[in-house]
Design an enzyme around this catalytic site. Structure first.
Site, mmCIF file in Angstrom:
data_model
loop_
_atom_site.group_PDB
_atom_site.id
_atom_site.type_symbol
_atom_site.label_atom_id
_atom_site.label_comp_id
_atom_site.label_asym_id
_atom_site.label_seq_id
_atom_site.Cartn_x
_atom_site.Cartn_y
_atom_site.Cartn_z
ATOM 1 N N ARG A 131 0.802 -1.221 0.000
ATOM 2 C CA ARG A 131 0.000 0.000 0.000
ATOM 3 C C ARG A 131 0.845 1.286 0.000
ATOM 4 N NH1 ARG A 131 -5.083 0.191 2.418
ATOM 5 N NH2 ARG A 131 -4.502 -1.719 3.485
ATOM 6 N N TYR A 159 -14.450 -1.953 4.057
ATOM 7 C CA TYR A 159 -13.821 -1.487 5.301
ATOM 8 C C TYR A 159 -14.404 -0.164 5.783
ATOM 9 C CZ TYR A 159 -10.067 -4.380 3.204
ATOM 10 O OH TYR A 159 -9.329 -5.361 2.598
ATOM 11 N N CYS A 175 -26.479 -3.016 -7.491
ATOM 12 C CA CYS A 175 -27.721 -3.171 -6.733
ATOM 13 C C CYS A 175 -27.464 -3.656 -5.319
ATOM 14 C CB CYS A 175 -28.645 -4.127 -7.476
ATOM 15 S SG CYS A 175 -29.004 -3.504 -9.117
HETATM 16 C C1 LIG Z 1 -0.844 -7.862 2.438
HETATM 17 C C2 LIG Z 1 0.517 -8.258 2.862
HETATM 18 C C3 LIG Z 1 1.585 -7.361 2.732
HETATM 19 C C4 LIG Z 1 1.418 -5.952 2.243
HETATM 20 O O1 LIG Z 1 0.738 -5.147 3.143
HETATM 21 P P1 LIG Z 1 0.603 -3.560 2.888
HETATM 22 O O2 LIG Z 1 -0.249 -3.120 3.985
HETATM 23 O O3 LIG Z 1 0.005 -3.381 1.552
HETATM 24 O O4 LIG Z 1 1.984 -3.002 2.973
HETATM 25 C C5 LIG Z 1 2.840 -7.812 3.086
HETATM 26 N N1 LIG Z 1 3.044 -9.063 3.546
HETATM 27 C C6 LIG Z 1 2.038 -9.949 3.698
HETATM 28 C C7 LIG Z 1 2.327 -11.295 4.202
HETATM 29 C C8 LIG Z 1 0.736 -9.567 3.369
HETATM 30 O O5 LIG Z 1 -0.258 -10.442 3.529
#
Ligand SMILES: *Cc1c(COP(=O)(O)O)cnc(C)c1O
Length: 443
Positions: free
Chosen positions: A303, A343, A372
């Site tokens: 993210r 969320y 919908c």
């Molecule tokens: C989803 C996930 C990430 C990435 O998380 P972000 O919040 O997008 O940085 C990293 N490692 C694992 C194991 C994940 O499941």
């Protein structure tokens, strides 16, 4: 000053208002929203809406800032593919010598498609790897399996044995650290399905090291996503550091510490610190407990790299009023961007033109899609500048968990995706057609 305006100035310029030049939307005084150097309205006109637009330079800048913050320790950034798995974006990121964190065989295949040699920088996470996925990853010779249960350890040893391979493993430990985020994306508590209780790790490592087809190589953790405080990361790494020492005393070679991902971004707060500062604080929290341990740190940001680099463009189809509540019905919906529905997530929404002599005023609206479901909304009770039917809006910070969580619910073809770099524009995924959607079916 409006929040939208203030935050646009405070943030790196993935999306920013620029004075309209002569000839371009000259009819309207004011400024137009651009992605890098390209007015987003031009993109909407050319590719249609809804449309995902990403800024390549922002992705590169954020990855560099991330990498730079960890320069005091041996490390590899393994971008978390699930945040945004577009091949065009994976290609961009693999060009920066990054590795990848994958959670399925499909994601591994995406990585291999953009770069065959990237496998040696791939870590494979996830609580439900199938044997077929294990086979695929062993054949590709990935860097590390993050194993999440005793049964998975057995299964992996078995698959490795049939392939006459040795699987490099880390156990994903569950540090029992609470992180303040949405309960659906908090993963580091004892009660969650993820990882192995840290108290049981020692005996499982002992078992793993007894298998000829497993090679103990590290420890991994991931406590959740969209965590904006750095404290839980420090608490986690303190527990991991302790475990590194215990395991080394037990005779294991712990080369890697995988700190996972989870660093949050600011969806709302325009006064938040700039990313380069935030990531430095994060790096300090992660690195300090590891000092002196001589480990190779793996990082799995998703993210924080791609979130702010993307926006979802959508057109206003209709304005309506029900029982005093005002609705903007737009052409994007929960199937295109699920986060608000799933969320209750906040995404800033801004018009793509800003009238410098703002005379139009503001109103409170619900921004909803055509799906919908009452749960199909992109914003609720949101104060926005008054817009008209046909106007274009940008839903910001949609680069992560936007397209990657999209679906075809209501038989809605998914949006196209465009990668902008300065003045250049590349269509990295064409818009789906209904024919695409029907192809796998028969009757
Ligand atoms: C989803 C996930 C990430 C990435 O998380 P972000 O919040 O997008 O940085 C990293 N490692 C694992 C194991 C994940 O499941």
């Amino acid at each position: 000053m409006s929040r939208a305006k203030a935050s646009r100035e405070a943030r790196p310029p993935a999306f920013w208002y620029r004075e309209a030049r002569k000839g371009w939307l000259r009819r309207k005084a004011g400024s137009v929203l651009c992605c890098d150097d390209v007015p987003v309205a031009q993109l909407a006109e050319r590719f249609g809406t809804p449309l995902y637009v990403y800024s390549a330079s922002t992705i590169v800048d954020r990855l560099r800032a991330f990498d730079n913050a960890f320069r005091t320790i041996a490390h590899s950034v393994c971008y978390s593919v699930k945040a945004n798995s577009a091949l065009g974006i994976l290609r961009l990121i693999s060009g920066l010598r990054c590795g990848f964190d994958v959670v399925s065989g499909g994601e591994l295949e995406r990585v291999l498609q953009v770069d065959k040699r990237a496998a040696r920088k791939v870590v494979f996470s996830g609580v439900g790897k199938t044997k077929e996925e294990m086979r695929q990853a062993l054949k590709a010779k990935i860097l590390l399996f993050n194993v999440e249960s005793e049964s998975e350890l057995w299964a992996l040893a078995e698959v490795a044995a049939t392939l006459k391979r040795v699987a490099p493993i880390a156990l994903r430990v569950n540090p029992d650290v609470a992180a303040e985020t949405h309960p659906y994306i908090s993963t580091g508590l004892r009660k969650h399905k993820f990882g192995i209780p840290i108290s049981e790790a020692r005996s499982l490592y002992a078992w793993a090291s007894g298998s000829r087809h497993l090679k103990v190589a590290g420890i991994s953790v991931h406590i959740g996503s969209q965590i904006t405080e750095v404290k839980p990361f420090r608490a986690t790494m303190e527990r991991v550091a302790e475990l590194v020492q215990v395991l080394r005393q037990d005779g294991h070679q712990i080369e890697f510490v995988d700190a996972g991902g989870g660093l949050g971004i600011c969806y709302e707060d325009s006064s938040a610190p700039e990313f380069s500062h935030h990531v430095v604080a994060y790096a300090e929290a992660v690195v300090r407990p590891l000092r002196g341990l001589k480990v190779h740190l793996l990082l799995e940001p998703g993210r924080s790299i791609v979130g702010p680099a993307g926006a979802l463009l959508t057109s206003v189809l209709y304005k309506k009023k029900n029982d005093g509540r005002r609705f903007l019905v737009v052409d994007a919906a929960m199937n295109d961007l699920l986060r608000p529905s799933l969320y209750n997530a906040y995404h800033e929404i801004i018009p793509t033109t800003a009238d410098s002599h703002a005379t139009t005023g503001r109103e409170n609206v619900d921004v909803v899609g055509p799906v919908c479901e009452t749960g199909d909304f992109l914003a609720r009770d949101r104060e926005l500048p008054i817009v008209n039917e046909g106007d274009l809006l940008a839903i910001l910070d949609a680069g992560a968990y936007g397209m990657s969580q999209s679906s075809n619910y209501n038989t809605r073809p998914r949006p196209a995706e465009v990668l902008v770099d300065g003045k250049s524009v590349k269509l990295i995924r064409r818009r789906e057609s209904v024919t695409d959607l029907l192809r796998p079916e028969s009757f």
